[in-house]
Motif scaffolding. Structure first.
Motif, PDB file in Angstrom:
ATOM      1  N   TYR A 221     119.063 -61.531  51.868  1.00  0.00           N
ATOM      2  CA  TYR A 221     119.841 -61.603  50.631  1.00  0.00           C
ATOM      3  C   TYR A 221     121.045 -60.678  50.742  1.00  0.00           C
ATOM      4  CZ  TYR A 221     115.479 -63.552  48.808  1.00  0.00           C
ATOM      5  OH  TYR A 221     114.363 -64.320  48.614  1.00  0.00           O
TER       6      TYR A 221
ATOM      7  N   ALA B 201     124.862 -68.036  49.008  1.00  0.00           N
ATOM      8  CA  ALA B 201     125.856 -68.217  47.946  1.00  0.00           C
ATOM      9  C   ALA B 201     126.773 -67.009  47.783  1.00  0.00           C
ATOM     10  CB  ALA B 201     125.155 -68.525  46.624  1.00  0.00           C
TER      11      ALA B 201
ATOM     12  N   ASP C 203     116.082 -59.712  40.212  1.00  0.00           N
ATOM     13  CA  ASP C 203     115.791 -60.702  41.246  1.00  0.00           C
ATOM     14  C   ASP C 203     114.895 -60.169  42.345  1.00  0.00           C
ATOM     15  OD1 ASP C 203     117.326 -62.812  40.181  1.00  0.00           O
ATOM     16  OD2 ASP C 203     119.164 -62.020  41.087  1.00  0.00           O
TER      17      ASP C 203
ATOM     18  N   ARG D 186     116.764 -71.392  45.617  1.00  0.00           N
ATOM     19  CA  ARG D 186     117.489 -71.047  44.387  1.00  0.00           C
ATOM     20  C   ARG D 186     116.551 -70.398  43.367  1.00  0.00           C
ATOM     21  NH1 ARG D 186     121.595 -75.365  42.046  1.00  0.00           N
ATOM     22  NH2 ARG D 186     119.675 -76.490  41.642  1.00  0.00           N
ATOM     23  N   CYS D 187     115.557 -69.700  43.870  1.00  0.00           N
ATOM     24  CA  CYS D 187     114.590 -68.989  43.023  1.00  0.00           C
ATOM     25  C   CYS D 187     113.952 -67.901  43.862  1.00  0.00           C
ATOM     26  CB  CYS D 187     113.531 -69.957  42.494  1.00  0.00           C
ATOM     27  SG  CYS D 187     112.259 -69.153  41.488  1.00  0.00           S
ATOM     28  N   ALA D 188     114.457 -66.671  43.719  1.00  0.00           N
ATOM     29  CA  ALA D 188     113.933 -65.566  44.519  1.00  0.00           C
ATOM     30  C   ALA D 188     112.434 -65.380  44.295  1.00  0.00           C
ATOM     31  CB  ALA D 188     114.680 -64.278  44.189  1.00  0.00           C
TER      32      ALA D 188
ATOM     33  N   ASN E 270     116.658 -72.312  51.198  1.00  0.00           N
ATOM     34  CA  ASN E 270     116.979 -71.528  50.012  1.00  0.00           C
ATOM     35  C   ASN E 270     116.456 -72.287  48.806  1.00  0.00           C
ATOM     36  OD1 ASN E 270     119.588 -71.163  47.785  1.00  0.00           O
ATOM     37  ND2 ASN E 270     118.373 -69.409  48.402  1.00  0.00           N
TER      38      ASN E 270
ATOM     39  N   SER F 248     119.749 -66.594  51.218  1.00  0.00           N
ATOM     40  CA  SER F 248     120.680 -66.936  50.150  1.00  0.00           C
ATOM     41  C   SER F 248     122.099 -66.798  50.679  1.00  0.00           C
ATOM     42  CB  SER F 248     120.472 -66.015  48.939  1.00  0.00           C
ATOM     43  OG  SER F 248     121.446 -66.263  47.958  1.00  0.00           O
TER      44      SER F 248
ATOM     45  N   GLU G  26     110.582 -67.605  46.512  1.00  0.00           N
ATOM     46  CA  GLU G  26     110.791 -67.201  47.902  1.00  0.00           C
ATOM     47  C   GLU G  26     109.890 -66.019  48.247  1.00  0.00           C
ATOM     48  OE1 GLU G  26     115.379 -68.868  47.892  1.00  0.00           O
ATOM     49  OE2 GLU G  26     115.019 -66.707  47.807  1.00  0.00           O
TER      50      GLU G  26
END
Length: 271
Positions: free
Chosen positions: A213, A170, A220, A194-196, A192, A168, A199
């Protein structure tokens, strides 16, 4: 303690009642921006959390309930997590940006915290209709609604050049982002979602080798970290310390073992 299987059923019921009926049916006024354009909340998040909270209150009336949207309304809840005898931490829709965009990659997650330690974790996939769950000391399992169970294992260690991972970017410090992105190119592939939740599901299924992360909100990561550890993986913050429920910073590396973790910390995750 709490019945982890019953908690999993509560997450599934919430998805079927409040989340799936709204998927690709949200009106513009049912999606709101929180802190920035990629930080969204929808009516599905709010209604699912409200329903889960009510069900948890019946299942474990003395438990502290810490939901992502509840904390948005009352940030003081986070400070109570470290001292709670029993807490249930919930992300009603993990991957809200995907959900709002109509992408079928989102999850419902819950973690059970007892005495400052994560002892249970669930990641439910509404689209695939199965859970990945773990209780401390009991391994990580994929469980289907009919009761079918399959034990899951982290991938075997491999050289960095052959690793597939997730990262991630971001919330990385802007000044460090170019260096870390360049370092990630040392791996075979990184992505990535966009959904832990998804992942972590990919990691404990053996289809990815690492995750990195920088921002650590409990909803999360608590469930996913326990799943990774119970599947045989090694997890620690960037300074090598254990990740605990009250941590919200310090970065996190998830890897196959400690040796792999040290390679990733040295070669890639240079925050």
């Amino acid at each position: 303690m709490i019945d982890i299987e019953e908690l999993a059923r509560i997450l599934r019921d919430a998805a079927q009642r409040e989340i799936l009926p709204r998927f690709r049916h949200l009106e513009p006024d049912q999606i709101r921006r929180k802190s920035e354009a990629i930080d969204l909340v929808t009516e599905a998040d709010e209604e699912a959390e409200r329903w889960i909270k009510a069900q948890v209150a019946e299942l474990a009336p003395r438990a502290l309930f810490v939901g992502e949207e509840s904390v948005a309304a009352d940030p003081g809840l986070l400070g109570k997590l470290a001292e709670a005898d029993l807490a249930i931490v919930v992300d009603p829709v993990d991957g809200t940006a995907n959900f709002a965009a109509g992408l079928p990659l989102f999850a419902v997650m819950a973690a059970v915290v007892s005495g400052g330690e994560t002892v249970g974790g669930i990641i439910y996939d509404p689209m695939g209709d199965d859970w990945m769950l773990a209780e401390k000391g009991g391994g990580t399992w994929r469980v289907r609604p009919d009761g079918q169970r399959t034990r899951l294992h982290f991938a075997e260690p491999k050289p960095l050049a052959q690793m597939v991972g997730v990262a991630s970017v971001a919330f990385m410090p802007a000044e460090k982002r170019p260096e870390i992105l360049a370092n990630l190119a040392k791996a075979r592939l990184f992505a990535n979602y966009r959904c832990a939740g998804h992942e972590y599901r990919t990691l404990v299924s053996g289809f990815a080798d690492f995750a990195f992360y920088s921002k650590l909100m409990p909803w999360d990561h608590l469930a996913g970290v326990l799943l990774a550890q119970e599947a045989g993986g090694y997890v620690a913050r960037l300074d090598g310390s254990p990740y605990l429920p009250h941590h919200v910073d310090g970065g996190l590396i998830v890897a196959a073992d400690r040796s792999t973790w040290e390679v990733l910390r040295r070669e890639v995750c240079t925050l």
